[in-house]
Scaffold this motif. Structure first.
Motif, PDB file in Angstrom:
ATOM      1  N   HIS A  97     -16.124  -0.130  -3.428  1.00 18.37           N
ATOM      2  CA  HIS A  97     -15.273   0.999  -3.817  1.00 18.37           C
ATOM      3  C   HIS A  97     -14.430   1.462  -2.636  1.00 18.37           C
ATOM      4  O   HIS A  97     -13.209   1.687  -2.764  1.00 18.37           O
ATOM      5  N   ARG A 112      -4.746  11.751  -5.162  1.00 21.99           N
ATOM      6  CA  ARG A 112      -4.409  10.811  -4.093  1.00 21.99           C
ATOM      7  C   ARG A 112      -4.503  11.492  -2.719  1.00 21.99           C
ATOM      8  O   ARG A 112      -4.910  10.871  -1.739  1.00 21.99           O
ATOM      9  N   PHE A 153     -17.612   7.555  -1.253  1.00 15.37           N
ATOM     10  CA  PHE A 153     -17.324   6.406  -2.103  1.00 15.37           C
ATOM     11  C   PHE A 153     -18.622   5.846  -2.663  1.00 15.37           C
ATOM     12  O   PHE A 153     -19.680   5.918  -2.020  1.00 15.37           O
ATOM     13  N   ARG A 160      -4.618   2.073   0.536  1.00 15.55           N
ATOM     14  CA  ARG A 160      -4.069   3.155   1.363  1.00 15.55           C
ATOM     15  C   ARG A 160      -3.431   2.643   2.651  1.00 15.55           C
ATOM     16  O   ARG A 160      -2.395   3.122   3.088  1.00 15.55           O
ATOM     17  N   HIS A 178       0.841  -1.188   0.000  1.00 11.95           N
ATOM     18  CA  HIS A 178       0.000   0.000   0.000  1.00 11.95           C
ATOM     19  C   HIS A 178       0.873   1.234   0.000  1.00 11.95           C
ATOM     20  O   HIS A 178       2.096   1.142   0.102  1.00 11.95           O
ATOM     21  N   VAL A 182      -8.319  11.666  -1.814  1.00 11.15           N
ATOM     22  CA  VAL A 182      -8.815  10.336  -1.452  1.00 11.15           C
ATOM     23  C   VAL A 182      -8.280   9.935  -0.079  1.00 11.15           C
ATOM     24  O   VAL A 182      -8.991   9.341   0.742  1.00 11.15           O
ATOM     25  N   HIS A 198       0.693   5.763   1.074  1.00 11.99           N
ATOM     26  CA  HIS A 198      -0.094   6.858   1.629  1.00 11.99           C
ATOM     27  C   HIS A 198       0.620   8.165   1.353  1.00 11.99           C
ATOM     28  O   HIS A 198       1.792   8.188   0.953  1.00 11.99           O
ATOM     29  N   LEU A 211     -10.293   8.728   3.256  1.00 14.26           N
ATOM     30  CA  LEU A 211     -10.027   7.432   3.876  1.00 14.26           C
ATOM     31  C   LEU A 211      -9.677   7.566   5.357  1.00 14.26           C
ATOM     32  O   LEU A 211     -10.028   6.692   6.161  1.00 14.26           O
ATOM     33  N   ARG A 220     -11.601  -1.202  -1.874  1.00 15.84           N
ATOM     34  CA  ARG A 220     -10.446  -1.146  -2.773  1.00 15.84           C
ATOM     35  C   ARG A 220      -9.494  -0.032  -2.378  1.00 15.84           C
ATOM     36  O   ARG A 220      -8.278  -0.226  -2.283  1.00 15.84           O
ATOM     37  N   HIS A 221     -10.053   1.150  -2.153  1.00 16.76           N
ATOM     38  CA  HIS A 221      -9.196   2.288  -1.808  1.00 16.76           C
ATOM     39  C   HIS A 221      -8.609   2.136  -0.405  1.00 16.76           C
ATOM     40  O   HIS A 221      -7.440   2.486  -0.176  1.00 16.76           O
TER      41      HIS A 221
END
Length: 269
Positions: free
Chosen positions: A245, A211, A240, A253, A31, A214, A33, A218, A248-249
């Motif tokens: 969805h 990014r 989301f 992350r 992942h 998002v 971040h 998150l 997945r993110h």
């Protein structure tokens, strides 16, 4: 016999978040971040893939992972590992360096007593909330040490990164995190075209505008899940499309599925 896996964390404040965790085996899938991850291994061996290399941090060693660099995590010995981690906004580091570009530290794992001392300071009263002046002190010390260890050293980079325009875009993305922001809107806010903004935003903050936004959503989702909110409601509340969805993110992350995060958070309560 190792203790159960566990994660404890606080909410981000002024560009800084603290996390303490222990794992007996596999910890995180690959992942990335949008923050620096600066950590201290307290016990055992913490192994991870980073920039094409399998790396290990042993008891007392510190780790510096740059924003937007993919990595994973697992135990390197049978009895697992425990660690503390600071997640630090590269914008806060840049501000502490008077607008200097966030430094890249090429050595991911090192024996660095000065950096370890910063982590000990940051976690002295964990999980009690750090006071604002304490956060400022931690970020200032971190920035100074990262600049000392950075591959280019400290330098100012005001005009070249269009820092103020990128900062306007960043502040707007934070304020509008729950919704999708069109490129045209961000161009109006920043005063830069979308391609120039993408370049200057990454130079200033270590990741792309998309990014970054998002990531803000998150972080909010993670807190909601830890608080017991169902995944479907969390997905809807954080912008989301649906639960898959979000999953997945979230996995991309944090290296954990939302369900595993919920389980680990309950174990720490």
């Amino acid at each position: 016999m190792t203790a159960p896996d566990q994660i404890r964390f606080d909410e981000p404040h002024a560009g800084l978040q603290r996390l303490a965790a222990r794992f007996g085996g596999h910890a995180y899938d690959l992942h990335r971040h949008e923050t620096y991850a600066v950590g201290l291994t307290l016990r055992g061996v913490q192994a991870f893939h980073y920039r094409g290399t399998l790396t290990a941090s042993r008891t007392g060693q510190v780790m510096v992972l740059h924003p937007d660099e993919a990595h994973d995590g697992h135990a390197g010995v049978a009895n697992g590992f425990a660690y503390r981690m600071l997640y630090v906004d590269p914008g806060a580091i840049s501000t502490a360096l008077d607008g200097g570009r966030p430094p890249f530290v090429p050595e991911a794992v090192a024996d660095d007593p000065a950096l370890a001392a910063v982590l000990h300071e940051a976690f002295a009263d964990f999980p009690r909330v750090l006071e604002p002046l304490a956060i400022d002190a931690v970020i200032a010390r971190l920035a100074g040490r990262l600049a000392q260890r950075g591959d280019t050293g400290f330098r100012r980079d005001h005009g070249a990164t269009a820092y103020r325009a990128a900062r306007r875009a960043r502040d707007f993305l934070i304020a509008e995190a729950p919704r999708t922001v069109p490129s045209e809107e961000l161009e109006r806010v920043s005063g830069l075209d979308r391609f120039a903004l993408a370049r200057h935003f990454r130079a200033a903050f270590g990741t792309s505008p998309h990014r970054f936004q998002v990531g803000r959503r998150l972080i909010r989702a993670r807190a909601m899940i830890a608080g017991g909110l169902p995944l479907s409601e969390t997905a809807a509340a954080t912008g989301f499309a649906d639960q898959s969805h979000l999953t997945r993110h979230f996995s991309a992350r944090f290296g954990l599925t939302p369900g595993r995060w919920a389980t680990l958070s309950r174990a720490a309560a």
